[in-house]
Scaffold this motif. Sequence first.
Motif: not given
Length: 256
Positions: A88-92, A94-98, A135-138, A141-149
């Motif tokens: 996953i790139p180091p975006y915020t 919202i910028n990753y999700v969009v 930042p998605i890097t911060r 793990g569960g929140e990051r998985r939800l961001a991927m979804i």
Amino acid sequence: MALKVTGIKFSYDGEFTLENISFTVGRGEILVLLGPNGSGKTTLLKIVTGLLKPLKGTIELDGFNLSSMNIRDRSRLVSYVPQDGSFIPPYTVINYVVTGRTPFMGMFSTPTRRDYEIAWNVLKRLGMEKLGTRPITRISGGERRLAMIARALVQRPKLLALDEPTSHLDYRNQVKILNTVRELAQKENVIVILSLHDPNQALAYGDKVFVLSNGKPIAYGSPSKVIDADLIRKVYGVEVEVVEVHGRRIIVNLGG
């Protein structure tokens, strides 16, 4: 309207990995792929979503042959969330999700205000709007998985495929993600295919289950009818007992 997978055969380097794979999944249904490591679950998900091309067989979504579609058209219908989120790139957030709106943008376009509205609405639905500017890097793990979804959902897919969405997560986040997926399937009428390791999760969340072992189909149907002690012994080599708790079937490991 449904996803129909018929007679899939696939191999790596001439060695058959999947054979005689057929199933259907209706709108609003969850199909769980169940089986031990190396059984072919990830490979099958990649075939269904068009990342791998089968040697034989068809994949139809609402009557359209997914295998014959170009990447852009297929990505407007199908979203895939891989097991590994390490790239996953180091975006915020919202910028990753969009970035999930890419299939609907021109080649040199940037996200529009409408694209961001869609992304924020998805984050809100998942209870993540407060994390949007972080930042998605911060995040966990569960929140990051939800961001991927969430990124997958902004594509507004008809088919959502998730590869082991609960792996490496604590129990609370496993329940949250599976509850979210079930709610999305029911409310958005999305077809969901996900791979899991835990038969109890398949019993709790699956409308259908497709059991694989060594690339071959072992069982397919309603989890309450398919998953029993004999199946677990055959597929995993583990002795278990099936009990009922508050009207629900539970797999209990007997140990030894």
